[in-house]
Write an enzyme that holds these catalytic residues in place. Sequence first.
Site, PDB file in Angstrom:
ATOM      1  CB  ALA A  66      -7.447  -0.281   6.004  1.00 51.95           C
ATOM      2  N   GLY A 110      -9.806   0.500   1.468  1.00 53.71           N
ATOM      3  CA  GLY A 110     -10.413   1.559   2.283  1.00 53.71           C
ATOM      4  C   GLY A 110     -10.370   2.926   1.619  1.00 53.71           C
ATOM      5  CD  GLU A 113     -14.000  -0.531   1.937  1.00 51.34           C
ATOM      6  OE1 GLU A 113     -12.901  -0.399   2.515  1.00 51.34           O
ATOM      7  OE2 GLU A 113     -14.777  -1.475   2.145  1.00 51.34           O
ATOM      8  CD  GLU A 133     -10.566  -4.166   0.476  1.00 51.35           C
ATOM      9  OE1 GLU A 133     -10.750  -4.426  -0.729  1.00 51.35           O
ATOM     10  OE2 GLU A 133     -10.894  -3.088   1.000  1.00 51.35           O
TER      11      GLU A 133
HETATM   12  N1  CAA Z   1      -1.057  -0.028   4.185  1.00 49.41           N
HETATM   13  C1  CAA Z   1       0.149   0.249   4.680  1.00 49.41           C
HETATM   14  N2  CAA Z   1       1.177   0.695   3.930  1.00 49.41           N
HETATM   15  C2  CAA Z   1       0.968   0.863   2.615  1.00 49.41           C
HETATM   16  C3  CAA Z   1      -0.283   0.590   2.022  1.00 49.41           C
HETATM   17  C4  CAA Z   1      -1.342   0.135   2.868  1.00 49.41           C
HETATM   18  N3  CAA Z   1      -2.565  -0.130   2.414  1.00 49.41           N
HETATM   19  N4  CAA Z   1      -0.190   0.843   0.701  1.00 49.41           N
HETATM   20  C5  CAA Z   1       1.049   1.272   0.462  1.00 49.41           C
HETATM   21  N5  CAA Z   1       1.765   1.291   1.617  1.00 49.41           N
HETATM   22  C6  CAA Z   1       3.159   1.673   1.808  1.00 49.41           C
HETATM   23  C7  CAA Z   1       4.093   0.616   1.296  1.00 49.41           C
HETATM   24  O1  CAA Z   1       4.273  -0.403   2.254  1.00 49.41           O
HETATM   25  C8  CAA Z   1       5.355   1.403   1.033  1.00 49.41           C
HETATM   26  O2  CAA Z   1       6.008   1.624   2.265  1.00 49.41           O
HETATM   27  P1  CAA Z   1       7.633   1.462   2.341  1.00 49.41           P
HETATM   28  O3  CAA Z   1       8.155   2.515   1.395  1.00 49.41           O
HETATM   29  O4  CAA Z   1       7.906   1.747   3.777  1.00 49.41           O
HETATM   30  O5  CAA Z   1       7.937   0.077   1.884  1.00 49.41           O
HETATM   31  C9  CAA Z   1       4.810   2.767   0.571  1.00 49.41           C
HETATM   32  O6  CAA Z   1       3.449   2.823   1.024  1.00 49.41           O
HETATM   33  C10 CAA Z   1       4.806   2.911  -0.933  1.00 49.41           C
HETATM   34  O7  CAA Z   1       4.113   1.794  -1.479  1.00 49.41           O
HETATM   35  P2  CAA Z   1       4.737   0.845  -2.647  1.00 49.41           P
HETATM   36  O8  CAA Z   1       6.231   0.809  -2.542  1.00 49.41           O
HETATM   37  O9  CAA Z   1       4.034  -0.458  -2.594  1.00 49.41           O
HETATM   38  O10 CAA Z   1       4.319   1.704  -3.941  1.00 49.41           O
HETATM   39  P3  CAA Z   1       4.072   1.141  -5.408  1.00 49.41           P
HETATM   40  O11 CAA Z   1       3.938   2.350  -6.253  1.00 49.41           O
HETATM   41  O12 CAA Z   1       5.087   0.111  -5.748  1.00 49.41           O
HETATM   42  O13 CAA Z   1       2.634   0.373  -5.331  1.00 49.41           O
HETATM   43  C11 CAA Z   1       0.319   0.097  -4.684  1.00 49.41           C
HETATM   44  C12 CAA Z   1       1.473   1.080  -5.069  1.00 49.41           C
HETATM   45  C13 CAA Z   1      -0.032  -0.775  -5.882  1.00 49.41           C
HETATM   46  C14 CAA Z   1      -0.875   0.946  -4.302  1.00 49.41           C
HETATM   47  C15 CAA Z   1       0.777  -0.781  -3.510  1.00 49.41           C
HETATM   48  O14 CAA Z   1       1.309   0.050  -2.494  1.00 49.41           O
HETATM   49  C16 CAA Z   1      -0.320  -1.610  -2.897  1.00 49.41           C
HETATM   50  O15 CAA Z   1      -0.704  -2.604  -3.452  1.00 49.41           O
HETATM   51  N6  CAA Z   1      -0.805  -1.212  -1.690  1.00 49.41           N
HETATM   52  C17 CAA Z   1      -1.785  -1.976  -0.953  1.00 49.41           C
HETATM   53  C18 CAA Z   1      -3.172  -1.844  -1.568  1.00 49.41           C
HETATM   54  C19 CAA Z   1      -4.178  -2.650  -0.769  1.00 49.41           C
HETATM   55  O16 CAA Z   1      -4.095  -3.852  -0.683  1.00 49.41           O
HETATM   56  N7  CAA Z   1      -5.181  -1.966  -0.170  1.00 49.41           N
HETATM   57  C20 CAA Z   1      -6.206  -2.596   0.618  1.00 49.41           C
HETATM   58  C21 CAA Z   1      -5.845  -2.564   2.070  1.00 49.41           C
HETATM   59  S1  CAA Z   1      -6.962  -3.492   3.093  1.00 49.41           S
HETATM   60  C22 CAA Z   1      -8.301  -2.494   3.361  1.00 49.41           C
HETATM   61  O17 CAA Z   1      -8.363  -1.397   2.870  1.00 49.41           O
HETATM   62  C23 CAA Z   1      -9.396  -3.042   4.246  1.00 49.41           C
HETATM   63  C24 CAA Z   1     -10.687  -2.279   4.191  1.00 49.41           C
HETATM   64  O18 CAA Z   1     -11.583  -2.613   3.475  1.00 49.41           O
HETATM   65  C25 CAA Z   1     -10.899  -1.099   5.035  1.00 49.41           C
END
Ligand code: CAA
Length: 259
Positions: A66, A110, A113, A133
């Site tokens: 998400a 998400g 999911e 999460e």
């Molecule tokens: N939400 C918003 N933006 C996101 C995102 C997310 N979940 N995941 C990645 N992005 C964005 C980053 O902020 C980044 O944007 P910028 O270039 O503007 O900084 C871009 O996508 C590229 O991401 P990274 O630079 O972080 O890429 P990476 O290759 O270094 O890492 C990753 C990849 C390990 C997937 C890392 O992006 C990450 O950890 N993302 C978050 C994963 C996460 O925590 N997901 C759970 C979200 S909460 C949820 O989903 C609730 C639910 O149950 C519904």
Amino acid sequence: TMNFENIIARTHGKVGLITLNRPQALNALNDALIDEIGRALDGFEADEAIGCIVITGSEKAFAAGADIGAMKDFGFMDVYKGNYISANWDRVARCRKPMIAAVAGYALGGGCELAMMCDFIIAADTAQFGQPEVKLGILPGAGGTQRLPRAVGKAKAMELCLTGRTMDAAEAERAGLVARIVPADKLVEEALATAGKIASHSLPVVMMIKESVNRAYESALQEGLLFERRSFHSTFAMQDQKEGMAAFIEKRKPEFSNR
Ligand code: CAA
């Protein structure tokens, strides 16, 4: 073709293909994107020529979760009143036609999911699954704590949700989360071929099979067996049962009419 900003929706023969298309955010799932998936599904479900739907992302990410930026400032009343992460996501889970998630790269939070809301997952060898999460100070909100244990069992689901670690495609397949692993460069091709096979069958029969398998998760065994038997009986009121069996006896390919 329909016009969207965060996804691309196309048809390939009898298959509807939805490609998540927010590459700058690794397909992070904001409300606009989920709404668009819902509208694409409305279109594919209304179209009797479509027999199966594939949802895929990019080579790097199916979806990284998400949208964290969109939700970071939400308060309890915002998410409670808006029924956050349920209202529009439920549309995906309610789809009556079969849906395949074709997953390459990250399927996190998400994203995992969303893949689990589909009927099965075909994974590229590059796929990474997880529910991270906990690392954000929240818990999975779109079914992760419920669908993951049903798919992989309690021990692995607990471990994944509590640590937030990711698992690769091979581990996900061994654990039962993934139906099949294919080489990354063949992912969409293989998913479309599998979906095409499903779409070559009688659509109402395919829908009944989906309903019946889902009953295995939502009822006791005797109820599920009864549901299956009634659905099985009802196919004998269909032209497609007559055609399917006649074609077998006559050693030819069946021509299903979805009747
Ligand atoms: N939400 C918003 N933006 C996101 C995102 C997310 N979940 N995941 C990645 N992005 C964005 C980053 O902020 C980044 O944007 P910028 O270039 O503007 O900084 C871009 O996508 C590229 O991401 P990274 O630079 O972080 O890429 P990476 O290759 O270094 O890492 C990753 C990849 C390990 C997937 C890392 O992006 C990450 O950890 N993302 C978050 C994963 C996460 O925590 N997901 C759970 C979200 S909460 C949820 O989903 C609730 C639910 O149950 C519904």
